[in-house]
Design an enzyme around this catalytic site. Structure first.
Site, mmCIF file in Angstrom:
data_model
loop_
_atom_site.group_PDB
_atom_site.id
_atom_site.type_symbol
_atom_site.label_atom_id
_atom_site.label_comp_id
_atom_site.label_asym_id
_atom_site.label_seq_id
_atom_site.Cartn_x
_atom_site.Cartn_y
_atom_site.Cartn_z
ATOM 1 C CG ASP A 142 -1.857 -1.181 1.165
ATOM 2 O OD1 ASP A 142 -2.477 -1.531 -0.363
ATOM 3 O OD2 ASP A 142 -2.054 -1.433 1.928
ATOM 4 C CG ASP A 202 -6.364 -0.903 -1.880
ATOM 5 O OD1 ASP A 202 -6.966 -2.365 -2.012
ATOM 6 O OD2 ASP A 202 -5.736 -1.104 -0.971
#
Length: 168
Positions: A118, A134
């Protein structure tokens, strides 16, 4: 049409993999790079971190479960798009976003020891750190949900109109 959108899904997987590779190769773990700052307020940063859970770190440490659930969801959407169970263009597009996002994070879970890379950090709203996959999955799910609700509302209105016209 469905194959065009599945090609888009594949391109989004490529974009997700490219951005994760760039972050992994150019940044140190937990390093922050400020992209947008207004005064003293950090708005958008790149922040390299690893997540072993799903959204907001839910199901942390449940690698096998996340791989199985993600695989089943991807397979279901692929099947529905390919055999044309999903027919509306907006729903095909949304499903392709979900497929692309799911595959992007599934690759991490399988080949990165269950850890998803991330790096997008919207600090201004104190939101979870996330990635391109995402974004694809969440936007796709949102579009699909709105499309289904709008379709149901239209169907209810059409049934009411048919009943009203039938009674006249």
């Amino acid at each position: 049409m469905q194959y065009i959108w599945l090609s888009v899904a594949a391109a989004l997987v490529g974009l997700d993999r490219l951005t994760k590779w760039l972050v992994e190769s150019k940044m140190e773990l937990r390093q922050t790079i400020n992209l947008i700052k207004i005064g003293d307020t950090e708005v958008l940063n790149l922040y390299y971190c690893l997540n072993d859970g799903a959204a907001f770190s839910r199901f942390s440490g449940q690698r096998a479960l996340l791989i199985i659930v993600t695989s089943v969801v991807i397979a279901g959407f692929l099947y529905a798009v390919i055999v044309k169970r999903i027919k509306q263009p907006v729903q095909i597009a949304a499903s392709s976003l979900i497929i692309g996002g799911g595959i992007g994070n599934l690759i991490d879970r399988i080949f990165n020891g269950g850890l998803v890379v991330d790096f997008i950090d919207l600090r201004i709203i104190n939101f979870a750190v996330f990635n391109i996959a995402d974004v694809c999955a969440v936007v796709g799910a949102g579009i699909l949900a709105v499309s289904v609700v709008v379709g149901e509302i239209r169907e209810i209105k059409a049934k009411k109109a048919n009943r009203k016209n039938g009674e006249s």
